[in-house]
Every structure is written in C-alpha cells, then in structure tokens.
Design a protein around this motif. Structure first.
Motif, PDB file in Angstrom:
ATOM      1  N   ALA A 145      30.831  -7.868 -55.789  1.00 37.94           N
ATOM      2  CA  ALA A 145      31.938  -8.159 -54.873  1.00 37.94           C
ATOM      3  C   ALA A 145      33.272  -8.191 -55.623  1.00 37.94           C
ATOM      4  O   ALA A 145      34.282  -7.671 -55.135  1.00 37.94           O
ATOM      5  CB  ALA A 145      31.698  -9.493 -54.171  1.00 37.94           C
ATOM      6  N   SER A 146      33.278  -8.797 -56.812  1.00 39.70           N
ATOM      7  CA  SER A 146      34.514  -8.864 -57.594  1.00 39.70           C
ATOM      8  C   SER A 146      35.005  -7.474 -57.986  1.00 39.70           C
ATOM      9  O   SER A 146      36.200  -7.183 -57.919  1.00 39.70           O
ATOM     10  CB  SER A 146      34.281  -9.718 -58.850  1.00 39.70           C
ATOM     11  OG  SER A 146      35.452  -9.797 -59.629  1.00 39.70           O
ATOM     12  N   LEU A 147      34.076  -6.603 -58.374  1.00 35.60           N
ATOM     13  CA  LEU A 147      34.458  -5.238 -58.740  1.00 35.60           C
ATOM     14  C   LEU A 147      34.958  -4.457 -57.523  1.00 35.60           C
ATOM     15  O   LEU A 147      35.910  -3.672 -57.629  1.00 35.60           O
ATOM     16  CB  LEU A 147      33.263  -4.525 -59.377  1.00 35.60           C
ATOM     17  CG  LEU A 147      32.809  -5.073 -60.738  1.00 35.60           C
ATOM     18  CD1 LEU A 147      31.542  -4.361 -61.209  1.00 35.60           C
ATOM     19  CD2 LEU A 147      33.909  -4.929 -61.778  1.00 35.60           C
ATOM     20  N   ILE A 148      34.321  -4.666 -56.370  1.00 39.61           N
ATOM     21  CA  ILE A 148      34.762  -3.981 -55.140  1.00 39.61           C
ATOM     22  C   ILE A 148      36.182  -4.410 -54.784  1.00 39.61           C
ATOM     23  O   ILE A 148      37.032  -3.577 -54.436  1.00 39.61           O
ATOM     24  CB  ILE A 148      33.791  -4.283 -53.987  1.00 39.61           C
ATOM     25  CG1 ILE A 148      32.450  -3.607 -54.228  1.00 39.61           C
ATOM     26  CG2 ILE A 148      34.382  -3.816 -52.648  1.00 39.61           C
ATOM     27  CD1 ILE A 148      31.406  -3.928 -53.181  1.00 39.61           C
ATOM     28  N   LEU A 149      36.476  -5.700 -54.879  1.00 40.43           N
ATOM     29  CA  LEU A 149      37.817  -6.191 -54.561  1.00 40.43           C
ATOM     30  C   LEU A 149      38.846  -5.649 -55.539  1.00 40.43           C
ATOM     31  O   LEU A 149      39.996  -5.385 -55.165  1.00 40.43           O
ATOM     32  CB  LEU A 149      37.836  -7.721 -54.576  1.00 40.43           C
ATOM     33  CG  LEU A 149      37.640  -8.405 -53.207  1.00 40.43           C
ATOM     34  CD1 LEU A 149      36.297  -8.038 -52.599  1.00 40.43           C
ATOM     35  CD2 LEU A 149      37.749  -9.906 -53.355  1.00 40.43           C
ATOM     36  N   ARG A 150      38.460  -5.472 -56.794  1.00 45.54           N
ATOM     37  CA  ARG A 150      39.401  -4.954 -57.794  1.00 45.54           C
ATOM     38  C   ARG A 150      39.686  -3.472 -57.558  1.00 45.54           C
ATOM     39  O   ARG A 150      40.796  -2.998 -57.780  1.00 45.54           O
ATOM     40  CB  ARG A 150      38.822  -5.146 -59.200  1.00 45.54           C
ATOM     41  CG  ARG A 150      38.712  -6.587 -59.626  1.00 45.54           C
ATOM     42  CD  ARG A 150      40.021  -7.146 -60.188  1.00 45.54           C
ATOM     43  NE  ARG A 150      41.125  -7.197 -59.257  1.00 45.54           N
ATOM     44  CZ  ARG A 150      41.274  -8.075 -58.285  1.00 45.54           C
ATOM     45  NH1 ARG A 150      40.358  -9.005 -58.107  1.00 45.54           N
ATOM     46  NH2 ARG A 150      42.313  -8.058 -57.488  1.00 45.54           N
ATOM     47  N   ILE A 151      38.654  -2.735 -57.137  1.00 43.01           N
ATOM     48  CA  ILE A 151      38.813  -1.287 -56.969  1.00 43.01           C
ATOM     49  C   ILE A 151      39.487  -0.957 -55.637  1.00 43.01           C
ATOM     50  O   ILE A 151      40.433  -0.163 -55.579  1.00 43.01           O
ATOM     51  CB  ILE A 151      37.440  -0.592 -57.058  1.00 43.01           C
ATOM     52  CG1 ILE A 151      36.851  -0.770 -58.461  1.00 43.01           C
ATOM     53  CG2 ILE A 151      37.561   0.891 -56.719  1.00 43.01           C
ATOM     54  CD1 ILE A 151      35.440  -0.249 -58.602  1.00 43.01           C
ATOM     55  N   MET A 152      39.023  -1.574 -54.549  1.00 37.58           N
ATOM     56  CA  MET A 152      39.515  -1.217 -53.220  1.00 37.58           C
ATOM     57  C   MET A 152      40.821  -1.929 -52.875  1.00 37.58           C
ATOM     58  O   MET A 152      41.732  -1.328 -52.311  1.00 37.58           O
ATOM     59  CB  MET A 152      38.446  -1.548 -52.178  1.00 37.58           C
ATOM     60  CG  MET A 152      37.158  -0.754 -52.343  1.00 37.58           C
ATOM     61  SD  MET A 152      35.932  -1.163 -51.075  1.00 37.58           S
ATOM     62  CE  MET A 152      36.836  -0.730 -49.591  1.00 37.58           C
ATOM     63  N   ASN A 153      40.908  -3.233 -53.198  1.00 39.58           N
ATOM     64  CA  ASN A 153      42.105  -4.015 -52.887  1.00 39.58           C
ATOM     65  C   ASN A 153      42.494  -3.828 -51.417  1.00 39.58           C
ATOM     66  O   ASN A 153      43.634  -3.500 -51.081  1.00 39.58           O
ATOM     67  CB  ASN A 153      43.273  -3.619 -53.802  1.00 39.58           C
ATOM     68  CG  ASN A 153      44.396  -4.645 -53.741  1.00 39.58           C
ATOM     69  OD1 ASN A 153      44.187  -5.792 -53.355  1.00 39.58           O
ATOM     70  ND2 ASN A 153      45.579  -4.219 -54.133  1.00 39.58           N
ATOM     71  N   TYR A 155      42.045  -4.920 -47.065  1.00 41.26           N
ATOM     72  CA  TYR A 155      42.556  -5.987 -46.221  1.00 41.26           C
ATOM     73  C   TYR A 155      41.846  -7.311 -46.529  1.00 41.26           C
ATOM     74  O   TYR A 155      40.695  -7.347 -46.936  1.00 41.26           O
ATOM     75  CB  TYR A 155      42.362  -5.626 -44.747  1.00 41.26           C
ATOM     76  CG  TYR A 155      43.121  -4.390 -44.336  1.00 41.26           C
ATOM     77  CD1 TYR A 155      44.496  -4.434 -44.118  1.00 41.26           C
ATOM     78  CD2 TYR A 155      42.461  -3.170 -44.167  1.00 41.26           C
ATOM     79  CE1 TYR A 155      45.191  -3.306 -43.734  1.00 41.26           C
ATOM     80  CE2 TYR A 155      43.154  -2.035 -43.792  1.00 41.26           C
ATOM     81  CZ  TYR A 155      44.524  -2.112 -43.583  1.00 41.26           C
ATOM     82  OH  TYR A 155      45.215  -0.978 -43.218  1.00 41.26           O
ATOM     83  N   LYS A 156      42.564  -8.418 -46.304  1.00 29.68           N
ATOM     84  CA  LYS A 156      42.026  -9.724 -46.623  1.00 29.68           C
ATOM     85  C   LYS A 156      40.767 -10.039 -45.829  1.00 29.68           C
ATOM     86  O   LYS A 156      39.829 -10.628 -46.353  1.00 29.68           O
ATOM     87  CB  LYS A 156      43.088 -10.799 -46.372  1.00 29.68           C
ATOM     88  CG  LYS A 156      44.227 -10.774 -47.381  1.00 29.68           C
ATOM     89  CD  LYS A 156      45.172 -11.945 -47.165  1.00 29.68           C
ATOM     90  CE  LYS A 156      46.272 -11.951 -48.216  1.00 29.68           C
ATOM     91  NZ  LYS A 156      47.200 -13.101 -48.033  1.00 29.68           N
ATOM     92  N   MET A 157      40.746  -9.639 -44.561  1.00 25.25           N
ATOM     93  CA  MET A 157      39.573  -9.927 -43.747  1.00 25.25           C
ATOM     94  C   MET A 157      38.343  -9.212 -44.285  1.00 25.25           C
ATOM     95  O   MET A 157      37.243  -9.777 -44.313  1.00 25.25           O
ATOM     96  CB  MET A 157      39.831  -9.516 -42.291  1.00 25.25           C
ATOM     97  CG  MET A 157      38.701  -9.910 -41.344  1.00 25.25           C
ATOM     98  SD  MET A 157      38.329 -11.686 -41.391  1.00 25.25           S
ATOM     99  CE  MET A 157      39.895 -12.350 -40.751  1.00 25.25           C
ATOM    100  N   LEU A 158      38.513  -7.975 -44.730  1.00 25.67           N
ATOM    101  CA  LEU A 158      37.402  -7.235 -45.311  1.00 25.67           C
ATOM    102  C   LEU A 158      36.961  -7.879 -46.624  1.00 25.67           C
ATOM    103  O   LEU A 158      35.754  -7.936 -46.926  1.00 25.67           O
ATOM    104  CB  LEU A 158      37.795  -5.773 -45.531  1.00 25.67           C
ATOM    105  CG  LEU A 158      36.702  -4.850 -46.089  1.00 25.67           C
ATOM    106  CD1 LEU A 158      35.485  -4.850 -45.182  1.00 25.67           C
ATOM    107  CD2 LEU A 158      37.245  -3.440 -46.277  1.00 25.67           C
ATOM    108  N   ASN A 159      37.925  -8.373 -47.391  1.00 28.22           N
ATOM    109  CA  ASN A 159      37.590  -9.072 -48.634  1.00 28.22           C
ATOM    110  C   ASN A 159      36.744 -10.311 -48.353  1.00 28.22           C
ATOM    111  O   ASN A 159      35.789 -10.609 -49.080  1.00 28.22           O
ATOM    112  CB  ASN A 159      38.868  -9.482 -49.372  1.00 28.22           C
ATOM    113  CG  ASN A 159      39.627  -8.292 -49.913  1.00 28.22           C
ATOM    114  OD1 ASN A 159      39.087  -7.187 -49.992  1.00 28.22           O
ATOM    115  ND2 ASN A 159      40.883  -8.502 -50.276  1.00 28.22           N
ATOM    116  N   VAL A 160      37.113 -11.032 -47.297  1.00 25.84           N
ATOM    117  CA  VAL A 160      36.349 -12.232 -46.926  1.00 25.84           C
ATOM    118  C   VAL A 160      34.911 -11.869 -46.577  1.00 25.84           C
ATOM    119  O   VAL A 160      33.960 -12.551 -46.988  1.00 25.84           O
ATOM    120  CB  VAL A 160      37.032 -12.957 -45.747  1.00 25.84           C
ATOM    121  CG1 VAL A 160      36.136 -14.077 -45.227  1.00 25.84           C
ATOM    122  CG2 VAL A 160      38.379 -13.524 -46.175  1.00 25.84           C
ATOM    123  N   VAL A 161      34.739 -10.779 -45.840  1.00 28.81           N
ATOM    124  CA  VAL A 161      33.401 -10.351 -45.447  1.00 28.81           C
ATOM    125  C   VAL A 161      32.572  -9.970 -46.672  1.00 28.81           C
ATOM    126  O   VAL A 161      31.398 -10.348 -46.802  1.00 28.81           O
ATOM    127  CB  VAL A 161      33.483  -9.171 -44.457  1.00 28.81           C
ATOM    128  CG1 VAL A 161      32.091  -8.606 -44.182  1.00 28.81           C
ATOM    129  CG2 VAL A 161      34.152  -9.605 -43.164  1.00 28.81           C
TER     130      VAL A 161
END
Length: 208
Positions: A145-153, A155-161
């Motif tokens: 999840a951390s790597l996905i958030l770093r690469i995609m950056n 929307y916040k709602m998608l990050n929460v999911v």
C-alpha cells in the motif's frame, strides 16, 4: 583372510561369518547441517531468499496451514521494515528524512515487541522471536500500500481505500495465527494490541 574381514568392517559390511548382515554408518543431522558451511555464499543467499518468499506468499495468500510461519526468521521482517521506512521517508524534507526513517523503523520493532510481550504475559504458547517474525511478515500488505501511494499519488479517497484494504489484510493474516496460540478466554486481550499495531502503521502510511 584377516585383511579381507578388516576391509569389510571398514566398509560397513559384516560377512557371512558374522551373520550375513550388512550396514552403513550414517552421519547425524548435526554433521549434515554443518556441511552447509562449505557451500557457496550464493547458494546460501538464494536459499534464504526462497524461504523469505515462501513465507511472504503465505501471508499474501493465506492458507489453512500456518506451518511455514512457525519456522521463524528475521530476514524477511527486517527487509519489509526497511522498505516501509524508506518508502515513508522518500518524500520527506531532506532535513527530516532520516528522522522519519528512524521513527518508522523503531516503531515497527518496538511495537512488535510490545505486542509479543502482551501475548506471552497472557499465557500464549508462542516464542518471542516467532511472534516478531509473524508480525513482521504480515507488514507485507501495508508495504504494498505504501509503494502504491508513492507511485500513484492519487485521490485521497482512493488512498484511504487502499490503506484500509492493506490494514485488513495484515490484521487478518496475523490474528489468524496469533489467536491460535493464546488461551481462548484471553484471546481478545491478545488480539486487540495486534489491531492497534497495524492501525497505527496504516495511519502513518496514509498520512505520509
């Protein structure tokens, strides 16, 4: 004649004059394990990496058998902890990157230690290092999840999911193993700190 019998005895055989038996001297398991000291370093590294991958796959794709996680090691948890610390400190300010890395690294190991001590004090049958191993390997979904958030950056709602799914995945994988080793009447007291442990790390991943 004597020379022939001596050769048979040295070869592990007993001739007809001794009952017609034959046998061989087997090396004990300890001697066989010591022979791995003579193998190439690359072979040792590949074998350890394969063990780490098998246990990580066991966490990512849970099965009904937890036998792989009982054979503990600390290489996988250390590797996952380093990846998590690096990914979370990657976008930090240059003067704070080292601090973020240290906080995440210490939090993971100290948190796993506290959860383990709680399970032991509740009468759990799990060893200290075995529990650290399980909690460390179950960080794999939060690492992803951390790597996905770093690469995609994204929307916040998608990050929460994404983080919520990783948190549920990590918690389910670890609780399924830890709950079996804690007395039934104290199971909730042992599982609750595990929930808080991954919730804290998940919140840090989301807020990075």
């Amino acid at each position: 004649m004597m020379d022939r019998e001596m050769k048979q005895m040295q070869g592990g055989e007993i001739g007809p004059d001794h009952g017609g038996l034959s046998g061989s001297i087997e090396q004990p398991d300890e001697v066989q394990r010591l022979e791995t000291l003579d193998e190439p370093v690359s072979t040792t590294i590949l074998r350890d990496l394969n063990r780490v991958w098998v246990k990580m796959k066991h966490v990512l794709l849970p099965t009904n058998s937890d036998q792989k996680l009982t054979d503990w090691d600390l290489w996988g948890p250390l590797f996952l902890c380093l990846i998590l610390s690096i990914s979370m400190s990657w976008d930090a300010q240059s003067d704070q990157a080292a601090l973020v890395f240290a906080i995440v690294f210490v939090l993971v190991w100290c948190g796993a230690g506290v959860v383990t001590m709680n399970a032991v004090l509740l009468g759990g049958t799990i060893s200290f290092l075995q529990s650290i191993c399980v909690l460390g390997y179950c960080l794999a979904p939060l690492n992803i999840a951390s790597l996905i958030l770093r690469i995609m950056n994204s929307y916040k709602m998608l990050n929460v999911v994404v983080v919520a799914l990783a948190f549920a995945w990590s918690t389910k994988a670890s609780v399924g193993f830890m709950a079996q080793l804690i007395p039934p009447e104290r199971k909730m007291l042992g599982v609750y700190p595990v929930f808080l442990f991954y919730l804290t790390i998940g919140w840090m991943v989301l807020m990075q």
